[in-house]
Scaffold this motif. Structure first.
Motif, PDB file in Angstrom:
ATOM      1  N   GLY A   1       0.815  -1.211   0.000  1.00  0.00           N
ATOM      2  CA  GLY A   1       0.000   0.000   0.000  1.00  0.00           C
ATOM      3  C   GLY A   1       0.844   1.254   0.000  1.00  0.00           C
ATOM      4  N   ARG A   2       1.904   1.264   0.841  1.00  0.00           N
ATOM      5  CA  ARG A   2       2.781   2.449   0.881  1.00  0.00           C
ATOM      6  C   ARG A   2       3.499   2.648  -0.445  1.00  0.00           C
ATOM      7  NH1 ARG A   2       3.335   0.954   6.441  1.00  0.00           N
ATOM      8  NH2 ARG A   2       4.983  -0.550   5.944  1.00  0.00           N
ATOM      9  N   ASP A   3       3.924   1.543  -1.054  1.00  0.00           N
ATOM     10  CA  ASP A   3       4.603   1.650  -2.358  1.00  0.00           C
ATOM     11  C   ASP A   3       3.673   2.235  -3.419  1.00  0.00           C
ATOM     12  OD1 ASP A   3       6.870   0.611  -1.236  1.00  0.00           O
ATOM     13  OD2 ASP A   3       6.561  -1.432  -2.020  1.00  0.00           O
ATOM     14  N   LEU A   4       2.416   1.801  -3.388  1.00  0.00           N
ATOM     15  CA  LEU A   4       1.457   2.319  -4.369  1.00  0.00           C
ATOM     16  C   LEU A   4       1.134   3.789  -4.119  1.00  0.00           C
ATOM     17  CD1 LEU A   4      -0.977  -0.713  -4.745  1.00  0.00           C
ATOM     18  CD2 LEU A   4       0.451   0.297  -6.545  1.00  0.00           C
ATOM     19  N   LEU A   5       1.017   4.170  -2.860  1.00  0.00           N
ATOM     20  CA  LEU A   5       0.805   5.592  -2.561  1.00  0.00           C
ATOM     21  C   LEU A   5       1.965   6.425  -3.085  1.00  0.00           C
ATOM     22  CD1 LEU A   5      -0.674   5.630   1.072  1.00  0.00           C
ATOM     23  CD2 LEU A   5      -1.876   6.056  -1.073  1.00  0.00           C
ATOM     24  N   ALA A   6       3.185   5.929  -2.898  1.00  0.00           N
ATOM     25  CA  ALA A   6       4.363   6.635  -3.410  1.00  0.00           C
ATOM     26  C   ALA A   6       4.333   6.704  -4.941  1.00  0.00           C
ATOM     27  CB  ALA A   6       5.635   5.944  -2.926  1.00  0.00           C
ATOM     28  N   ALA A   7       3.896   5.609  -5.578  1.00  0.00           N
ATOM     29  CA  ALA A   7       3.806   5.608  -7.045  1.00  0.00           C
ATOM     30  C   ALA A   7       2.776   6.619  -7.531  1.00  0.00           C
ATOM     31  CB  ALA A   7       3.464   4.202  -7.536  1.00  0.00           C
ATOM     32  N   GLY A   8       1.658   6.694  -6.807  1.00  0.00           N
ATOM     33  CA  GLY A   8       0.656   7.695  -7.171  1.00  0.00           C
ATOM     34  C   GLY A   8       1.196   9.109  -7.043  1.00  0.00           C
ATOM     35  N   ALA A   9       1.972   9.364  -5.987  1.00  0.00           N
ATOM     36  CA  ALA A   9       2.563  10.689  -5.809  1.00  0.00           C
ATOM     37  C   ALA A   9       3.532  11.016  -6.942  1.00  0.00           C
ATOM     38  CB  ALA A   9       3.276  10.759  -4.459  1.00  0.00           C
ATOM     39  N   VAL A  10       4.299  10.011  -7.387  1.00  0.00           N
ATOM     40  CA  VAL A  10       5.230  10.221  -8.504  1.00  0.00           C
ATOM     41  C   VAL A  10       4.457  10.543  -9.783  1.00  0.00           C
ATOM     42  CG1 VAL A  10       6.915   9.085 -10.000  1.00  0.00           C
ATOM     43  CG2 VAL A  10       7.084   8.831  -7.509  1.00  0.00           C
ATOM     44  N   ALA A  11       3.361   9.809 -10.018  1.00  0.00           N
ATOM     45  CA  ALA A  11       2.543  10.071 -11.211  1.00  0.00           C
ATOM     46  C   ALA A  11       2.004  11.495 -11.186  1.00  0.00           C
ATOM     47  CB  ALA A  11       1.394   9.065 -11.286  1.00  0.00           C
TER      48      ALA A  11
ATOM     49  N   ARG B   1      -6.108   6.673 -10.435  1.00  0.00           N
ATOM     50  CA  ARG B   1      -6.311   5.214 -10.537  1.00  0.00           C
ATOM     51  C   ARG B   1      -5.496   4.474  -9.461  1.00  0.00           C
ATOM     52  NH1 ARG B   1      -6.444   6.458 -16.126  1.00  0.00           N
ATOM     53  NH2 ARG B   1      -4.189   6.176 -16.309  1.00  0.00           N
ATOM     54  N   THR B   2      -4.273   4.943  -9.228  1.00  0.00           N
ATOM     55  CA  THR B   2      -3.416   4.291  -8.240  1.00  0.00           C
ATOM     56  C   THR B   2      -3.984   4.449  -6.831  1.00  0.00           C
ATOM     57  OG1 THR B   2      -1.490   4.744  -9.630  1.00  0.00           O
ATOM     58  CG2 THR B   2      -1.060   4.151  -7.347  1.00  0.00           C
ATOM     59  N   PHE B   3      -4.414   5.656  -6.496  1.00  0.00           N
ATOM     60  CA  PHE B   3      -4.966   5.895  -5.159  1.00  0.00           C
ATOM     61  C   PHE B   3      -6.273   5.120  -4.952  1.00  0.00           C
ATOM     62  CE2 PHE B   3      -2.655  10.164  -5.522  1.00  0.00           C
ATOM     63  CZ  PHE B   3      -1.541   9.679  -4.856  1.00  0.00           C
ATOM     64  N   GLU B   4      -7.090   5.036  -6.004  1.00  0.00           N
ATOM     65  CA  GLU B   4      -8.337   4.267  -5.890  1.00  0.00           C
ATOM     66  C   GLU B   4      -8.056   2.784  -5.688  1.00  0.00           C
ATOM     67  OE1 GLU B   4     -11.612   6.894  -8.383  1.00  0.00           O
ATOM     68  OE2 GLU B   4     -10.372   5.454  -9.481  1.00  0.00           O
ATOM     69  N   GLN B   5      -6.973   2.292  -6.283  1.00  0.00           N
ATOM     70  CA  GLN B   5      -6.597   0.893  -6.099  1.00  0.00           C
ATOM     71  C   GLN B   5      -6.263   0.621  -4.632  1.00  0.00           C
ATOM     72  OE1 GLN B   5      -3.271  -0.332  -8.519  1.00  0.00           O
ATOM     73  NE2 GLN B   5      -3.053  -2.303  -7.487  1.00  0.00           N
ATOM     74  N   VAL B   6      -5.513   1.542  -4.004  1.00  0.00           N
ATOM     75  CA  VAL B   6      -5.165   1.377  -2.589  1.00  0.00           C
ATOM     76  C   VAL B   6      -6.415   1.490  -1.724  1.00  0.00           C
ATOM     77  CG1 VAL B   6      -3.762   2.246  -0.683  1.00  0.00           C
ATOM     78  CG2 VAL B   6      -2.866   2.311  -3.024  1.00  0.00           C
ATOM     79  N   ALA B   7      -7.267   2.481  -2.035  1.00  0.00           N
ATOM     80  CA  ALA B   7      -8.476   2.694  -1.230  1.00  0.00           C
ATOM     81  C   ALA B   7      -9.391   1.478  -1.237  1.00  0.00           C
ATOM     82  CB  ALA B   7      -9.229   3.918  -1.741  1.00  0.00           C
ATOM     83  N   SER B   8      -9.391   0.730  -2.321  1.00  0.00           N
ATOM     84  CA  SER B   8     -10.295  -0.421  -2.436  1.00  0.00           C
ATOM     85  C   SER B   8      -9.759  -1.669  -1.741  1.00  0.00           C
ATOM     86  CB  SER B   8     -10.553  -0.743  -3.913  1.00  0.00           C
ATOM     87  OG  SER B   8      -9.354  -1.183  -4.543  1.00  0.00           O
ATOM     88  N   ALA B   9      -8.434  -1.681  -1.452  1.00  0.00           N
ATOM     89  CA  ALA B   9      -7.844  -2.920  -0.934  1.00  0.00           C
ATOM     90  C   ALA B   9      -7.164  -2.776   0.426  1.00  0.00           C
ATOM     91  CB  ALA B   9      -6.824  -3.471  -1.940  1.00  0.00           C
TER      92      ALA B   9
END
Length: 504
Positions: A6-16, A27-35
């Motif tokens: 989850g933290r890695d994906l949040l970081a990826a969303g911030a980079v995007a 899309r990345t943040f919604e993926q984390v929010a759903s899981a």
């Protein structure tokens, strides 16, 4: 989803987001929010709300922020005020200023008990308070809060200094101090470039370009608008891209390039429809109708105006409907003038649109709270509308209607027939002043006056209710009675008070 993923994906969303790919970040943040669960899920919801707001999906953003506030712990001393500040910004985008103010007051109370490490949030809260004051056109208060937010930014969060600088630029622009506005906007642009905030750089370029268009500096505006437009289109920021296309179309229209103007207005419509910005859609439909009439496609123009009117009526925005009717009558009048061929039916239709619209638009001056707003409204909207009503009534040979218009105007102000010329082609201003909400004049301290003195008081900025109805015969015939009734039925709001004052 485990916490590290989850933290890695949040970081990826911030980079995007940092590279300008807002849609991918969402899309990345919604993926984390759903899981994810717990704080990770809450953070993802907040980030998804922020991306939605930036993409123009403001109602969705409000729902997401409220969802996050409902699930976060009561002791989230940093996350809660941050979410409240962001919620207020989304609420401002949908016009709910009271709820936005409530959210900011909650955030300010929480931040008052916090430490110096929340300095950036204090800056954000002050920025939003500035925005609310600007929306309400409380310019002196807005300038005070903007200055306070700039001091806080310099002290606590230098990377945010561009935002209060841009607010000060906007405040000075709206109060007519254009040199100061340019200076502050230039400082804001430099601050954002230094901070490496590519989104804010593009937004500032667009805002500065719009300011320059509004002051007639078209050649200075165009490079800024083109640069920001490239960024917004590449990044998929639909609402901002729609604004840019609309302003570039306005430039093309002013230069007589109807084909380019039409293409850009249509692109703007696509962007606004995609982001659900229905008010922006109606505005662009009105502008595209102007181009359609100019290119000899009046039926297409009529359809666009009808669509804009239906949108405003469906939202209960009666004065916006009156503005559409005024512009519709203007275009019909211009077409009649250009053809040089008498058309009694078209003349009567234009008159029937223009007179009720002019009455409703002119009545707004009794509701505006300060002289600058009244001057802008009268110059850009009310005065042209009343001139058109006079001209069409006279051209239609309706002597009683002309006499009634004169009676109504002379009861509260003078009629300057010399300025009612028709030499220049009509042009809808890039930005129309916003009409006040229904009931804006119903404040404490207003006092009743006769029609003439009420007009003088409104001009001086004194609180007065709507003007009374004028009876001009012993049997009580009301000046413009049928037009007043038509305006109140068509626009869903009063345009005259209930009192009847004899004028004979």
């Amino acid at each position: 989803m485990d916490d590290q993923t989850g933290r890695d994906l949040l970081a990826a969303g911030a980079v995007a987001y940092s590279r300008g790919d807002v849609a991918e970040a969402l899309r990345t943040f919604e993926q984390v929010a759903s899981a994810a669960t717990g704080d990770l899920r809450t953070s993802a919801i907040i980030n998804a709300a922020s991306m939605s707001d930036e993409l123009g999906e403001h109602a969705k953003a409000v729902d997401l922020y409220r969802e996050a506030l409902a699930v976060m712990p009561a002791d989230a001393i940093r996350m809660r005020p941050a979410a409240l500040v962001n919620l207020s910004q989304a609420l401002q985008h949908i016009g709910d200023l009271d709820s936005a103010q409530d959210a900011l007051e909650q955030a300010r109370e929480l931040l008052a008990a916090g430490g110096a490490d929340q300095g950036d949030l204090r800056v954000a809260c002050l920025l939003s308070l500035t925005a609310v004051a600007m929306h309400r056109q409380q310019w002196a208060h807005a300038a005070d809060v903007a200055t306070e937010s700039l001091d806080a930014a310099v002290r606590f969060a230098p990377g945010l200094a561009g935002h209060p600088l841009m607010n000060l630029a906007a405040i000075h622009f709206e109060t007519g101090r254009f040199d100061l506005s340019d200076d502050f906007a230039g400082q804001a642009l430099a601050a954002f470039e230094t901070a490496g905030d590519v989104n804010a750089v593009a937004e500032t370029q667009q805002n500065l370009g719009i300011m320059r268009v509004r002051t007639g500096r078209l050649d200075d505006a165009e490079p800024l608008l083109l640069s920001s437009q490239t960024y917004f289109e590449r990044s998929g920021i639909g609402h901002r891209a729609g604004i840019g296309s609309k302003v570039l179309a306005f430039l093309a229209e002013g230069r007589g390039d109807a084909e380019r103007a039409s293409a850009l207005y249509r692109r703007s419509l696509d962007y606004f429809r995609g982001s659900g910005a229905v008010l922006d859609v109606a505005d662009v439909e009105t502008r595209l109708a102007t181009v359609s009439f100019a290119e000899g496609r009046p039926d297409e123009g009529e359809g666009l105006l009808a669509a804009a009117f239906a949108t405003y009526r469906g939202l209960g925005l009666g004065l916006h409907c009156a503005q559409v009717d005024f512009w519709h009558a203007t275009l019909l009048d211009s077409a009649l003038t250009a053809s040089g061929t008498p058309d009694d039916a078209a003349q009567a239709r234009a008159t029937a649109l223009a007179v009720p619209a002019a009455i409703a638009i002119d009545a707004v001056r009794y509701t505006l709270p300060n002289g600058r707003q009244r001057e802008q409204w009268n110059r850009e909207i009310a005065d042209p509308a009343m001139q058109l009503a006079f001209r069409l009534a006279y051209a239609s040979g309706e002597a009683r209607l002309v006499a009634d218009l004169v009676e109504a105007q002379c009861a509260g102000t003078t009629v300057d027939i010399g300025r009612a010329g028709h030499g220049a082609a009509p042009r809808l201003p890039l930005q129309l002043p916003d009409p006040p909400p229904v009931g804006a004049a119903d404040h404490d301290g207003s006092f009743l006056l006769g029609a003439a003195l009420a007009g003088v008081a409104a001009g001086a900025g004194l609180p007065v209710p709507l003007p009374p109805r004028l009876a001009v015969t012993a049997d009580g015939r009301i000046v413009l009675g049928s037009a007043i009734a038509a305006a109140e039925e068509r626009y869903g709001r009063e345009v005259r008070g209930s009192r009847v004052v004899p004028a004979w």
